[in-house]
Design a protein around this motif. Structure first.
Motif, PDB file in Angstrom:
ATOM      1  N   LEU A  52       0.863  -1.175   0.000  1.00  0.00           N
ATOM      2  CA  LEU A  52       0.000   0.000   0.000  1.00  0.00           C
ATOM      3  C   LEU A  52       0.898   1.223   0.000  1.00  0.00           C
ATOM      4  O   LEU A  52       1.828   1.311   0.798  1.00  0.00           O
ATOM      5  CB  LEU A  52      -0.896   0.034   1.246  1.00  0.00           C
ATOM      6  CG  LEU A  52      -1.887  -1.100   1.434  1.00  0.00           C
ATOM      7  CD1 LEU A  52      -2.687  -0.886   2.723  1.00  0.00           C
ATOM      8  CD2 LEU A  52      -2.809  -1.221   0.238  1.00  0.00           C
ATOM      9  N   ARG A  53       0.616   2.143  -0.906  1.00  0.00           N
ATOM     10  CA  ARG A  53       1.400   3.372  -0.995  1.00  0.00           C
ATOM     11  C   ARG A  53       0.517   4.563  -0.662  1.00  0.00           C
ATOM     12  O   ARG A  53      -0.594   4.669  -1.178  1.00  0.00           O
ATOM     13  CB  ARG A  53       1.968   3.543  -2.409  1.00  0.00           C
ATOM     14  CG  ARG A  53       2.991   2.501  -2.747  1.00  0.00           C
ATOM     15  CD  ARG A  53       3.632   2.716  -4.110  1.00  0.00           C
ATOM     16  NE  ARG A  53       4.775   1.824  -4.205  1.00  0.00           N
ATOM     17  CZ  ARG A  53       5.962   2.088  -3.701  1.00  0.00           C
ATOM     18  NH1 ARG A  53       6.192   3.246  -3.123  1.00  0.00           N
ATOM     19  NH2 ARG A  53       6.943   1.223  -3.804  1.00  0.00           N
ATOM     20  N   PHE A  54       1.036   5.428   0.195  1.00  0.00           N
ATOM     21  CA  PHE A  54       0.333   6.644   0.574  1.00  0.00           C
ATOM     22  C   PHE A  54       1.271   7.817   0.374  1.00  0.00           C
ATOM     23  O   PHE A  54       2.437   7.757   0.773  1.00  0.00           O
ATOM     24  CB  PHE A  54      -0.103   6.586   2.039  1.00  0.00           C
ATOM     25  CG  PHE A  54      -1.051   5.456   2.323  1.00  0.00           C
ATOM     26  CD1 PHE A  54      -2.392   5.544   1.973  1.00  0.00           C
ATOM     27  CD2 PHE A  54      -0.600   4.293   2.925  1.00  0.00           C
ATOM     28  CE1 PHE A  54      -3.266   4.502   2.220  1.00  0.00           C
ATOM     29  CE2 PHE A  54      -1.460   3.241   3.182  1.00  0.00           C
ATOM     30  CZ  PHE A  54      -2.804   3.343   2.829  1.00  0.00           C
ATOM     31  N   ASP A  55       0.760   8.870  -0.230  1.00  0.00           N
ATOM     32  CA  ASP A  55       1.594  10.059  -0.413  1.00  0.00           C
ATOM     33  C   ASP A  55       1.556  10.921   0.850  1.00  0.00           C
ATOM     34  O   ASP A  55       0.694  10.758   1.718  1.00  0.00           O
ATOM     35  CB  ASP A  55       1.199  10.839  -1.665  1.00  0.00           C
ATOM     36  CG  ASP A  55      -0.224  11.366  -1.640  1.00  0.00           C
ATOM     37  OD1 ASP A  55      -0.853  11.422  -0.571  1.00  0.00           O
ATOM     38  OD2 ASP A  55      -0.719  11.730  -2.722  1.00  0.00           O
ATOM     39  N   ASN A  56       2.527  11.793   0.951  1.00  0.00           N
ATOM     40  CA  ASN A  56       2.654  12.642   2.137  1.00  0.00           C
ATOM     41  C   ASN A  56       1.399  13.445   2.448  1.00  0.00           C
ATOM     42  O   ASN A  56       0.981  13.484   3.611  1.00  0.00           O
ATOM     43  CB  ASN A  56       3.864  13.568   1.994  1.00  0.00           C
ATOM     44  CG  ASN A  56       5.173  12.817   2.077  1.00  0.00           C
ATOM     45  OD1 ASN A  56       5.238  11.684   2.535  1.00  0.00           O
ATOM     46  ND2 ASN A  56       6.245  13.458   1.621  1.00  0.00           N
ATOM     47  N   PRO A  57       0.750  14.101   1.452  1.00  0.00           N
ATOM     48  CA  PRO A  57      -0.463  14.858   1.776  1.00  0.00           C
ATOM     49  C   PRO A  57      -1.590  13.994   2.347  1.00  0.00           C
ATOM     50  O   PRO A  57      -2.327  14.442   3.226  1.00  0.00           O
ATOM     51  CB  PRO A  57      -0.865  15.492   0.443  1.00  0.00           C
ATOM     52  CG  PRO A  57       0.406  15.576  -0.335  1.00  0.00           C
ATOM     53  CD  PRO A  57       1.169  14.348   0.063  1.00  0.00           C
TER      54      PRO A  57
END
Length: 120
Positions: free
Chosen positions: A79-84
């Motif tokens: 699972l990838r989540f961006d900083n924002p």
């Protein structure tokens, strides 16, 4: 292996550690098959990656796709989540992580690599 976490990584780590009360144990910056995984729950074969701005660049996106495919051959879901997303929607991010953990099969202890690096 980086010792210093970015603010989004630190926020994610604090929230992932709270899942221990529900029986989910994550390690951070865990080495596996030549990669350092931002966060991983080996029991559920779940990798969490916190992606900074450079992950949107073509070369990095290709590298990430190859890495995720390699991990998938070992039974891992990434699972990838961006900083924002982590900064602005951590509740939604953690709800998604928890739902994913609950849906993943449990692996036996013998399937786990030896503990190295961060884990506490």
């Amino acid at each position: 292996m980086r010792k210093t976490m970015t603010p989004p990584e630190a926020r994610m780590w604090v929230n992932l550690k709270r899942l221990r009360a529900q029986g989910y144990h994550f390690r951070r910056q865990a080495p596996f098959r030549g990669y350092f995984l931002d966060f991983v729950c080996f029991e559920r074969r779940l990798v969490i990656e916190v992606d900074g701005q450079h992950h949107g660049e073509e070369a990095q996106a290709l590298h990430d796709a190859r890495r995720d495919a390699t991990l998938a051959t070992e039974g891992f879901l990434t699972l990838r989540f961006d900083n924002p997303s982590i900064r602005d929607h951590i509740g939604d991010v953690m709800d998604h992580v928890l739902r994913t953990l609950q849906a993943r099969p449990t692996r036996s202890l013998r399937d786990h690599p030896p503990h190295e690096g961060e884990g506490e």
